[in-house]
Design a protein around this motif. Structure first.
Motif, PDB file in Angstrom:
ATOM      1  N   TYR A 225      79.886  85.484  20.253  1.00  0.00           N
ATOM      2  CA  TYR A 225      81.040  85.510  19.392  1.00  0.00           C
ATOM      3  C   TYR A 225      82.678  86.340  18.869  1.00  0.00           C
ATOM      4  O   TYR A 225      82.518  86.933  19.896  1.00  0.00           O
ATOM      5  N   VAL A 226      83.432  85.016  19.118  1.00  0.00           N
ATOM      6  CA  VAL A 226      84.901  86.045  19.737  1.00  0.00           C
ATOM      7  C   VAL A 226      86.090  84.792  18.632  1.00  0.00           C
ATOM      8  O   VAL A 226      85.271  84.404  18.002  1.00  0.00           O
ATOM      9  N   PRO A 227      86.961  86.262  18.225  1.00  0.00           N
ATOM     10  CA  PRO A 227      87.827  85.761  17.506  1.00  0.00           C
ATOM     11  C   PRO A 227      88.030  84.695  17.640  1.00  0.00           C
ATOM     12  O   PRO A 227      89.180  84.638  18.960  1.00  0.00           O
ATOM     13  N   ALA A 228      89.098  83.354  16.504  1.00  0.00           N
ATOM     14  CA  ALA A 228      89.595  82.922  16.508  1.00  0.00           C
ATOM     15  C   ALA A 228      91.270  83.286  15.265  1.00  0.00           C
ATOM     16  O   ALA A 228      91.076  82.304  14.330  1.00  0.00           O
ATOM     17  N   PRO A 229      91.630  84.156  15.691  1.00  0.00           N
ATOM     18  CA  PRO A 229      92.653  84.562  14.502  1.00  0.00           C
ATOM     19  C   PRO A 229      93.507  83.059  14.811  1.00  0.00           C
ATOM     20  O   PRO A 229      93.666  82.965  15.437  1.00  0.00           O
TER      21      PRO A 229
END
Length: 312
Positions: A225-229
Motif C-alpha cells: 500500500y502506497v499513499p495517494a496524497p
C-alpha cells in the motif's frame, strides 16, 4: 522506480475540457492515450492535471455537502439510502466496503445523474451546484474513456456507445459526497474498524476529488500500500472492476483503503472527498474484448447490484 509502484501524474491539457478536441493532433492523442494505458495497466490509478474542472467548482460542492452533513440525523434520514434506489444518505458505520471489517467510519450522500430521492430541500443550493459539477465530470469522463481506447486499440467511440444513458435514467453513474468524521480519544472504535475498508470500485472509472487531509492508500503492483496524497488541482482517476473484466485484466481495478490515522491530531480532523463513479448503461453486457471468456458475460446492473448487496 519501476512502473506500477507509484501513481503517475499525467498532463491532460491536450484533451481537457478547456480544449477544442478538433485542434488536437493525432500525435498528441497517441502520446496521451499511451501514457494513460501505462498507468491503468499497472497501478490502475493516475493523477490528472490540467483537466478543465475548476477548483472553485470542487469547493462549491464540498460546501453544499458540508451543509447537508451538518443537519440533524433525523433530517438526513429523510433521504436515507436504499438498495432499491441506490442513492441518498448513508449513515456512518452502515456500509462495509470490506465485509470482513466492521462498518466504515464515514457518512456519504449519493446522487444519481437522475436523482430518485431528489436533492435535500434543506440545502437550496444543492441542485444548482451539483448538477453543473456532474455535467462537467460526465464530459471529462467521456474524454478520458476516449483516450483509453487508444491504448486498447479500440474504436474511439467504443466506451461512448455503452455510456449513452448517463442522463437518461438507465445508468447508475453516481456522485458520492463523503465525510469522514473526526475521531476524538473517547470514540468507540471496534477492532479492525477503519475509515474506508479495502475495496476496488465497481464500474468503468472513478474521478476522485480530495480535500487537503489525505489518508488514501493504493495497493501497487508489488502488493504494497502506497499513499495517494492530495495534489492541488489534480483529479485522481482509477479503473473499475467492469473495465478489468472487459479487458481481461489488461487494465487493473486496484484495491484501495483509508485507515484510521495513528496521530491524534490527524484523528481529530474531518476528511472530505467527492467520488464520481462512472458506470456503463444498466443493460450493457460486459464481455471480454479479446474473446477469451476469462470472465463470464454479465450485465452492468447485475454486477453492480451484486457488489452493493455485499456491502450493506
Amino acid at each position: 522506480m519501476a512502473e506500477g509502484q507509484e501513481i503517475p501524474i499525467v498532463d491532460f491539457s491536450s484533451f481537457g475540457l478547456n480544449k477544442d478536441t478538433a485542434d488536437v493532433s493525432e500525435g498528441e492523442l497517441q502520446a496521451l492515450g499511451d501514457e494513460l494505458y501505462r498507468a491503468f495497466s499497472t497501478i490502475g490509478f493516475v493523477y490528472l492535471k490540467n483537466h478543465g474542472i475548476s477548483s472553485q467548482q470542487v469547493t462549491d460542492v464540498f460546501e453544499v455537502a458540508d451543509t447537508f452533513f451538518s443537519l440533524p440525523a433525523e433530517i438526513k434520514g429523510k433521504y436515507a439510502f436504499s438498495l432499491e434506489t441506490n442513492d441518498g444518505w448513508v449513515a456512518s458505520n452502515r456500509e462495509r466496503l470490506n465485509p470482513e471489517r466492521p462498518g466504515d467510519f464515514k457518512e456519504t450522500f449519493d446522487i444519481l445523474t437522475q436523482p430518485k430521492k431528489g436533492f435535500p430541500k434543506e440545502v437550496p443550493a444543492f441542485p444548482r451546484v451539483c448538477e453543473k459539477f456532474i455535467a462537467q465530470c460526465t464530459e471529462l469522463s467521456l474524454r478520458i474513456m476516449e483516450m483509453m481506447t487508444i491504448g486498447l486499440k479500440l474504436d474511439r467511440t467504443f466506451f461512448a456507445q455503452s455510456h449513452k444513458l448517463i442522463f437518461a435514467g438507465a445508468n447508475g453513474t453516481t456522485l458520492r459526497c463523503l465525510r469522514y468524521p473526526p475521531l476524538p480519544a473517547d470514540t468507540d472504535i471496534k477492532p479492525g474498524q477503519v475509515r474506508c475498508g479495502e475495496h476496488s470500485d465497481y464500474g468503468t472509472i472513478t474521478l476522485l476529488f480530495q480535500d487537503g487531509v489525505g489518508g488514501l492508500e493504493v495497493q501497487n503492483v508489488c502488493g504494497t500500500y502506497v499513499p495517494a496524497p492530495p495534489i492541488p488541482d489534480t483529479i485522481l482517476v482509477n479503473i473499475g472492476d467492469l473495465v478489468q473484466r472487459w479487458t481481461s485484466d489488461q487494465l487493473k481495478s486496484t484495491i484501495h483503503r483509508i485507515l484510521i490515522p495513528k496521530e491524534e491530531c490527524a484523528k481529530r480532523q474531518v476528511r472530505r472527498s467527492l467520488a464520481f463513479f462512472v458506470n456503463p448503461d444498466d443493460e450493457a453486457l460486459i464481455t471480454c474484448l479479446d474473446g477469451s471468456n476469462k470472465y463470464e458475460p454479465i450485465r452492468t446492473i447485475d454486477f453492480v447490484n451484486m457488489k452493493l448487496s455485499a456491502t450493506f
